[in-house]
Scaffold this motif. Structure first.
Motif, mmCIF file in Angstrom:
data_model
loop_
_atom_site.group_PDB
_atom_site.id
_atom_site.type_symbol
_atom_site.label_atom_id
_atom_site.label_comp_id
_atom_site.label_asym_id
_atom_site.label_seq_id
_atom_site.Cartn_x
_atom_site.Cartn_y
_atom_site.Cartn_z
ATOM 1 N N LYS A 37 -8.258 10.741 -12.016
ATOM 2 C CA LYS A 37 -7.870 12.084 -11.568
ATOM 3 C C LYS A 37 -6.667 12.650 -12.316
ATOM 4 C CE LYS A 37 -8.421 13.625 -7.461
ATOM 5 N NZ LYS A 37 -8.368 13.916 -6.000
ATOM 6 N N TYR A 38 -5.745 11.766 -12.741
ATOM 7 C CA TYR A 38 -4.476 12.272 -13.265
ATOM 8 C C TYR A 38 -4.133 11.756 -14.659
ATOM 9 C CZ TYR A 38 -4.151 13.189 -8.276
ATOM 10 O OH TYR A 38 -4.419 13.601 -6.997
ATOM 11 N N GLY A 39 -4.976 10.890 -15.223
ATOM 12 C CA GLY A 39 -4.773 10.455 -16.594
ATOM 13 C C GLY A 39 -3.640 9.470 -16.797
ATOM 14 N N ILE A 40 -3.214 8.762 -15.742
ATOM 15 C CA ILE A 40 -2.189 7.732 -15.899
ATOM 16 C C ILE A 40 -2.875 6.439 -16.330
ATOM 17 C CG2 ILE A 40 -0.401 6.363 -14.764
ATOM 18 C CD1 ILE A 40 0.038 8.707 -12.860
ATOM 19 N N GLU A 41 -2.584 5.996 -17.547
ATOM 20 C CA GLU A 41 -3.189 4.761 -18.056
ATOM 21 C C GLU A 41 -2.761 3.586 -17.186
ATOM 22 O OE1 GLU A 41 -2.878 6.315 -22.682
ATOM 23 O OE2 GLU A 41 -1.541 4.750 -21.936
ATOM 24 N N GLY A 42 -3.643 2.590 -17.070
ATOM 25 C CA GLY A 42 -3.312 1.459 -16.206
ATOM 26 C C GLY A 42 -3.923 0.168 -16.664
ATOM 27 N N VAL A 43 -3.160 -0.909 -16.482
ATOM 28 C CA VAL A 43 -3.663 -2.266 -16.674
ATOM 29 C C VAL A 43 -3.292 -3.056 -15.427
ATOM 30 C CG1 VAL A 43 -3.634 -4.354 -18.077
ATOM 31 C CG2 VAL A 43 -3.330 -2.119 -19.170
ATOM 32 N N LEU B 105 0.827 -1.201 0.000
ATOM 33 C CA LEU B 105 0.000 0.000 0.000
ATOM 34 C C LEU B 105 0.864 1.255 0.000
ATOM 35 C CD1 LEU B 105 -1.920 -2.313 0.978
ATOM 36 C CD2 LEU B 105 -3.128 -0.592 2.299
ATOM 37 N N VAL B 106 1.717 1.386 1.009
ATOM 38 C CA VAL B 106 2.540 2.590 1.124
ATOM 39 C C VAL B 106 3.486 2.712 -0.076
ATOM 40 C CG1 VAL B 106 4.283 3.769 2.505
ATOM 41 C CG2 VAL B 106 2.377 2.593 3.639
ATOM 42 N N ALA B 107 4.167 1.644 -0.415
ATOM 43 C CA ALA B 107 5.109 1.698 -1.535
ATOM 44 C C ALA B 107 4.391 1.954 -2.857
ATOM 45 C CB ALA B 107 5.914 0.403 -1.610
ATOM 46 N N LEU B 108 3.224 1.364 -3.036
ATOM 47 C CA LEU B 108 2.477 1.576 -4.280
ATOM 48 C C LEU B 108 2.033 3.027 -4.403
ATOM 49 C CD1 LEU B 108 1.225 0.281 -6.812
ATOM 50 C CD2 LEU B 108 -0.853 -0.060 -5.468
ATOM 51 N N HIS B 109 1.581 3.606 -3.311
ATOM 52 C CA HIS B 109 1.189 5.010 -3.351
ATOM 53 C C HIS B 109 2.379 5.899 -3.691
ATOM 54 C CE1 HIS B 109 0.356 8.980 -1.380
ATOM 55 N NE2 HIS B 109 -0.685 8.866 -2.182
ATOM 56 N N ALA B 110 3.541 5.599 -3.114
ATOM 57 C CA ALA B 110 4.746 6.375 -3.426
ATOM 58 C C ALA B 110 5.101 6.248 -4.903
ATOM 59 C CB ALA B 110 5.907 5.905 -2.555
ATOM 60 N N LEU B 111 4.918 5.053 -5.462
ATOM 61 C CA LEU B 111 5.205 4.848 -6.886
ATOM 62 C C LEU B 111 4.259 5.676 -7.753
ATOM 63 C CD1 LEU B 111 6.811 3.070 -9.019
ATOM 64 C CD2 LEU B 111 4.745 1.657 -9.048
ATOM 65 N N TYR B 112 2.968 5.662 -7.440
ATOM 66 C CA TYR B 112 2.013 6.428 -8.247
ATOM 67 C C TYR B 112 2.251 7.927 -8.127
ATOM 68 C CZ TYR B 112 -1.113 3.043 -10.392
ATOM 69 O OH TYR B 112 -1.643 2.084 -11.208
ATOM 70 N N ARG C 151 4.600 12.824 -10.745
ATOM 71 C CA ARG C 151 5.651 13.849 -10.826
ATOM 72 C C ARG C 151 6.422 13.761 -12.136
ATOM 73 N NH1 ARG C 151 6.524 12.158 -5.507
ATOM 74 N NH2 ARG C 151 8.403 10.996 -6.044
ATOM 75 N N HIS C 152 6.631 12.548 -12.630
ATOM 76 C CA HIS C 152 7.505 12.345 -13.790
ATOM 77 C C HIS C 152 6.725 12.126 -15.085
ATOM 78 C CE1 HIS C 152 11.367 12.220 -11.652
ATOM 79 N NE2 HIS C 152 10.651 11.745 -10.641
ATOM 80 N N ASN C 153 5.415 12.333 -15.045
ATOM 81 C CA ASN C 153 4.587 12.234 -16.257
ATOM 82 C C ASN C 153 4.696 10.859 -16.920
ATOM 83 O OD1 ASN C 153 3.621 15.000 -16.177
ATOM 84 N ND2 ASN C 153 5.698 15.585 -16.791
ATOM 85 N N VAL C 154 4.737 9.810 -16.102
ATOM 86 C CA VAL C 154 4.715 8.455 -16.643
ATOM 87 C C VAL C 154 3.357 8.212 -17.290
ATOM 88 C CG1 VAL C 154 4.767 6.009 -16.031
ATOM 89 C CG2 VAL C 154 6.413 7.588 -15.001
#
Length: 253
Positions: free
Chosen positions: A150-156, A85-92, A97-100
């Motif tokens: 909210k931020y437009g980061i595509e996800g699968v 949970l914590v690490a995943l939130h930090a990754l997102y 921040r880096h426009n991934v």
């Protein structure tokens, strides 16, 4: 595509790293434990993803992330919270921040592990996690949805079944994901033209599959492996009496 692979030293990471590099993908492998590059074209970052500085180092210049890191078995809740949970939130947050552009997240069949064996499931069926680990993957799938909306980061989100070189028990005749199909599914999840967030089943073309994978087919996923090819080799192996799709995870008390 410039790809970051987290959990690079884990069970699936060691399978995928050489395959991804062989495809010519610029790969940055990330793990909390020391790892050695498998190829001169691969770079490595060693550190804890809960540390924003490590996340920034890992994601700088990246366009996509394949997130395999985290606790992958049933463990005490504090450990699961920190790693899943914590690490995943930090990754997102780092991805923001880096426009991934896209994150492919290793979810799990344990999000639905309390369904009975043989119950045919689609992705619209309600979650029925079989433990704290499966519960953490609900969080992960929800995180992917939030950061798309909210931020437009595509996800699968890949609800991975039993990713193994070959099936070894009766349950795997329904849940097996062969390594060739794993590679194919990952590549389609990273490269297919989508503009949304979606879960898919991480499973091969098993004759006895419990999961309708039409959504993965929309990504161009065409699995070629079938656990049934190994059925005669494991037919005499007892199934330990498990009656839920999560197997031992669901049986544990």
């Amino acid at each position: 595509m410039s790809l970051v692979l987290t959990g690079a030293g884990g069970q699936l990471g060691v399978v995928l790293r050489p395959r991804l590099v062989a495809r010519g993908i610029p790969l940055r492998a990330v793990d909390i434990a020391p790892i050695t590059p498998v190829d001169p074209r691969e770079t490595t970052v060693i550190g804890d993803l809960r540390d924003p500085a490590i996340v920034d180092q890992a994601l700088h210049g990246a366009t996509a992330v394949l997130h395999l890191a985290g606790t992958s078995v049933e463990r005490p809740l504090p450990e699961i919270i920190e790693n899943n949970l914590v690490a995943l939130h930090a990754l997102y947050e780092g991805a923001r921040r880096h426009n991934v552009q896209r994150i492919v997240f290793a979810s799990s069949n344990h999000t639905i592990g309390m369904y009975q064996v043989g119950h045919r499931l689609g992705l619209s069926d309600p979650y029925r996690p079989d433990g704290l680990y499966g519960l953490s993957k609900l969080w992960g799938e929800g995180m992917g949805r939030l950061y798309w909306d909210k931020y437009g980061i595509e996800g699968v989100a890949l609800r991975i079944g039993s990713a193994l070189p070959r099936p070894t028990e009766a349950r795997h005749l329904s849940t097996w994901l062969g390594h060739e199909d794993l590679e194919h599914l990952v590549m389609q999840s990273l490269t297919a033209p989508i503009s949304d967030y979606r879960p898919v089943w991480g499973v091969s073309a098993n004759t006895r599959s419990w999961w309708n994978n039409a959504e993965a087919a929309e990504l161009g996923y065409r699995p070629t492996q079938n656990a049934e090819d190994f059925a005669t080799e494991i037919a005499d192996v007892p199934d330990a009496g498990w009656d839920c799709q999560g197997g031992a995870f669901a049986a544990a008390r």
